[in-house]
Design an enzyme around this catalytic site. Structure first.
Site, PDB file in Angstrom:
ATOM      1  N   LYS A   1      -1.129 -19.929 -17.062  1.00  0.00           N
ATOM      2  CA  LYS A   1      -0.527 -19.717 -18.463  1.00  0.00           C
ATOM      3  C   LYS A   1      -0.699 -21.208 -19.123  1.00  0.00           C
ATOM      4  O   LYS A   1      -0.910 -21.044 -20.437  1.00  0.00           O
ATOM      5  CB  LYS A   1       0.974 -19.496 -18.404  1.00  0.00           C
ATOM      6  CG  LYS A   1       1.132 -17.917 -17.889  1.00  0.00           C
ATOM      7  CD  LYS A   1       0.672 -16.955 -19.036  1.00  0.00           C
ATOM      8  CE  LYS A   1       0.923 -15.472 -18.696  1.00  0.00           C
ATOM      9  NZ  LYS A   1       0.438 -14.545 -19.596  1.00  0.00           N
TER      10      LYS A   1
ATOM     11  N   GLY B   1      -3.618  -5.047 -21.046  1.00  0.00           N
ATOM     12  CA  GLY B   1      -2.319  -5.089 -20.265  1.00  0.00           C
ATOM     13  C   GLY B   1      -1.441  -4.259 -21.094  1.00  0.00           C
ATOM     14  O   GLY B   1      -0.032  -4.591 -20.758  1.00  0.00           O
TER      15      GLY B   1
ATOM     16  N   ASP C   1     -10.537  -4.022 -17.337  1.00  0.00           N
ATOM     17  CA  ASP C   1     -10.440  -4.975 -16.395  1.00  0.00           C
ATOM     18  C   ASP C   1     -10.730  -6.041 -17.018  1.00  0.00           C
ATOM     19  O   ASP C   1     -11.946  -6.535 -17.341  1.00  0.00           O
ATOM     20  CB  ASP C   1     -11.186  -4.546 -15.162  1.00  0.00           C
ATOM     21  CG  ASP C   1     -10.706  -5.707 -14.155  1.00  0.00           C
ATOM     22  OD1 ASP C   1     -10.318  -6.547 -14.410  1.00  0.00           O
ATOM     23  OD2 ASP C   1     -11.144  -5.408 -13.119  1.00  0.00           O
TER      24      ASP C   1
ATOM     25  N   GLY D   1       2.035  -2.151 -19.255  1.00  0.00           N
ATOM     26  CA  GLY D   1       3.193  -2.658 -18.695  1.00  0.00           C
ATOM     27  C   GLY D   1       4.418  -2.760 -19.365  1.00  0.00           C
ATOM     28  O   GLY D   1       4.751  -1.923 -20.445  1.00  0.00           O
TER      29      GLY D   1
ATOM     30  N   TYR E   1       1.186 -18.702 -11.509  1.00  0.00           N
ATOM     31  CA  TYR E   1       1.323 -17.886 -12.868  1.00  0.00           C
ATOM     32  C   TYR E   1       1.441 -18.866 -13.987  1.00  0.00           C
ATOM     33  O   TYR E   1       0.733 -18.841 -14.780  1.00  0.00           O
ATOM     34  CB  TYR E   1       2.724 -17.212 -12.581  1.00  0.00           C
ATOM     35  CG  TYR E   1       3.006 -16.454 -13.931  1.00  0.00           C
ATOM     36  CD1 TYR E   1       2.230 -15.226 -14.378  1.00  0.00           C
ATOM     37  CD2 TYR E   1       4.353 -16.612 -14.572  1.00  0.00           C
ATOM     38  CE1 TYR E   1       2.882 -14.722 -15.700  1.00  0.00           C
ATOM     39  CE2 TYR E   1       4.879 -16.211 -15.432  1.00  0.00           C
ATOM     40  CZ  TYR E   1       4.043 -15.094 -16.088  1.00  0.00           C
ATOM     41  OH  TYR E   1       4.685 -14.493 -17.263  1.00  0.00           O
TER      42      TYR E   1
END
Ligand SMILES: NC(=O)c1ccc[n+]([C@@H]2O[C@H](COP(=O)([O-])OP(=O)(O)OC[C@H]3O[C@@H](n4cnc5c(N)ncnc54)[C@H](O)[C@@H]3O)[C@@H](O)[C@H]2O)c1
Length: 322
Positions: free
Chosen positions: A148, A13, A55, A16, A144
């Protein structure tokens, strides 16, 4: 801080808000860093940074990449953030939950020594004491937050069961001169960015909304310092970290004091306000301070002073690109 060993590091990632700043710091410390993301190399990445398309929902892709570059450490940032996650909960589950499981499996299979994970204040639900200590019932209301919590628990399991050295910070809302990636704390960076870009910003929350926030350089430093800490010093795998907890009005005042021509108003969006109201207003980070010497450098006004020149440069960049 100069590391005693040059580590080979993979960042997921990496394209970002956090990734490119983190990579700059890790490379500055002399580490060999590889960036990866489901997106192509972003314009802001150093041209000599090795970049891989990865991915994290695809275990075969992870297996092939770990086999090819054999990282010693992974910083696993890939995720769908809270607000985007609520618009696409199934995708948030796939990226955040299955993706984190896939990365942990990759660490086990390829003998990756250390895994750094970016958790969040979104693991907490309503009704907790303030400031919230590390160890409380985790009953988040968003997909989310749920994914997490699962990442934290899976990481602790892989540490106990397979010896993967799993470490995580629970980030507050991070503020930087980057277009934010769909988090519920985005009103804070947008006050600066939109304020400078168009002279006004209508925040999607109430002015009395108060959640923990942090200037990005402090967040990046926290992650890098936790990564470098000898394991014997750590009494746990997952740590709260805190800097300051302003109301949205206080952030607006800090911006408008520095830029009197800017106007910031409030029009709460019920869905995002409900998420904000479910989060704690302050975190107790005493264990991070005691175990690995964590301490923030920036309060709200110091952040505003440091951030404004960076946001001005970003706004100029956006204007030339459009
Ligand atoms: N920004 C914050 O305020 C904040 C607060 C708390 C925690 N965090 C955590 O920090 C980490 C980094 O956040 P950020 O602000 O840089 O988020 P961001 O949305 O800016 O970046 C996330 C990156 O993940 C990538 N990604 C999405 N799906 C992927 C997939 N299937 N495979 C690989 N990559 C994929 C995206 O392309 C994006 O570049 C995340 O784990 C986030 O949960 C961020």
């Amino acid at each position: 801080m100069i590391p005693t060993h040059r580590m080979k590091i993979l960042v997921t990632g990496a394209g970002g808000q956090v990734g490119l700043d983190l990579i700059r710091r890790l490379r500055g410390q002399g580490h060999e860093v590889h960036g990866s993301d489901v997106i192509e190399r972003p314009a802001g990445a150093d041209s000599d940074l090795p970049w891989h398309r990865l991915d994290v929902t695809d275990p075969a892709m992870i297996d092939a990449l770990l086999g090819e570059i054999k990282p010693e450490w992974i910083f696993h940032l890939a995720a769908l953030l809270s607000a985007r996650g609520e618009t696409r909960p199934q995708l948030a589950y796939a990226v955040n939950q299955t993706g984190t499981f896939n990365i942990l499996e990759g660490c086990r299979a390829h003998g990756v020594e250390r895994l750094l994970f970016t958790s969040t204040i979104a693991v907490f639900g309503p009704g907790l004491p303030s400031p919230v200590p590390d160890e409380v019932p985790l009953l988040p209301t968003t997909m989310y937050g749920i994914t997490k919590v699962s990442g934290e628990l899976l990481g602790a399991y892989y540490h106990r069961r397979y010896g993967v050295d799993f470490r995580a910070v629970r980030f507050p809302g991070l503020i930087s001169a980057t277009l934010p990636g769909g988090g519920t704390s985005d009103y804070a960076p947008l006050m600066y960015i939109e304020g400078l870009r168009s002279g006004s910003y209508e925040a999607f929350c109430r002015p009395d909304t108060r959640i923990p926030m942090m200037y990005m350089p402090d967040g990046i430093r926290a992650l890098a310092e936790l990564a470098a800490c000898p394991r014997e010093q750590l009494s746990r795998s997952v740590y709260n970290i805190a800097a300051f907890s302003p109301t949205a009005q206080e952030i607006a005042d800090s911006v408008m004091q520095a830029l009197p021509e800017v106007s910031i108003t409030f029009a709460p969006d019920p869905a995002r306000q409900a998420i904000l109201d479910s989060w704690p207003d302050a975190l107790d980070d005493s264990l991070a301070r005691a175990d690995w010497g964590w301490s923030p450098e920036y309060d709200l006004d110091q952040m505003t002073a440091a951030l404004l020149p960076e946001v001005k440069a970003l706004v100029r960049e956006i204007a030339t690109a459009t």
